[in-house]
Scaffold this motif. Structure first.
Motif, PDB file in Angstrom:
ATOM      1  N   VAL A  73       0.304  -1.296   0.288  1.00 25.97           N
ATOM      2  CA  VAL A  73       0.334  -0.049  -0.036  1.00 25.97           C
ATOM      3  C   VAL A  73       0.973   1.219  -0.020  1.00 25.97           C
ATOM      4  N   TRP A  84      -3.234   1.803  -2.736  1.00 26.16           N
ATOM      5  CA  TRP A  84      -4.928   1.576  -3.076  1.00 26.16           C
ATOM      6  C   TRP A  84      -5.087   2.152  -4.068  1.00 26.16           C
ATOM      7  N   GLY A 105      -9.087  -2.085   1.855  1.00 21.46           N
ATOM      8  CA  GLY A 105      -8.700  -3.189   0.452  1.00 21.46           C
ATOM      9  C   GLY A 105      -9.131  -4.253  -0.568  1.00 21.46           C
TER      10      GLY A 105
END
Length: 127
Positions: free
Chosen positions: A53, A61, A90
């Protein structure tokens, strides 16, 4: 041979993880930032994407959301963001699985196998 794209900016993760996966018979490509990872995923069409991420250029994302809009490739989020809200986000953005760091390489490999098995079953059911 199954191709895995590992999108993560931390060589302390990518080097040993790619070696471990290659020892299990996978081909592993590495992208060190989100923007490059998205481009590489769309161009090389890997069998699975393992995605961090927190990365430079484009966070995971946004990569997940964009990749999901353009591809059905299985996405496994692999990140230090371990709060429930992060895991839910997620999955809601399109990830198929979510594993937090620190992680076991054996568990990651098992999750990859399970995701690939699911894809193979889905392909057979279409025929």
């Amino acid at each position: 041979m199954t191709k895995i794209l590992l999108i993560d900016d931390d060589p302390l993760i990518t080097r040993p993880l790619s070696r471990s996966l290659e020892n299990q018979g996978y081909t592993v490509d590495i992208a060190e930032d989100g923007k490059a990872g998205l481009q590489q995923a769309l161009e090389t069409r890997p069998d699975i994407v393992v995605l961090d991420v927190m990365m430079p250029e484009m966070n995971g994302w946004d990569v997940c959301k964009e990749l999901r809009a353009q591809s059905g490739v299985p996405i496994l989020m692999l990140t230090a963001m371990s709060e429930e809200i992060d895991r839910i986000l997620g999955l809601e953005l399109g990830a198929d699985d979510y594993l937090t760091k620190p992680f076991s390489a054996r568990e990651l490999a098992a999750r990859i196998k399970a995701m690939l098995r699911r894809v193979a079953i889905d392909r057979k059911s279409v025929v």
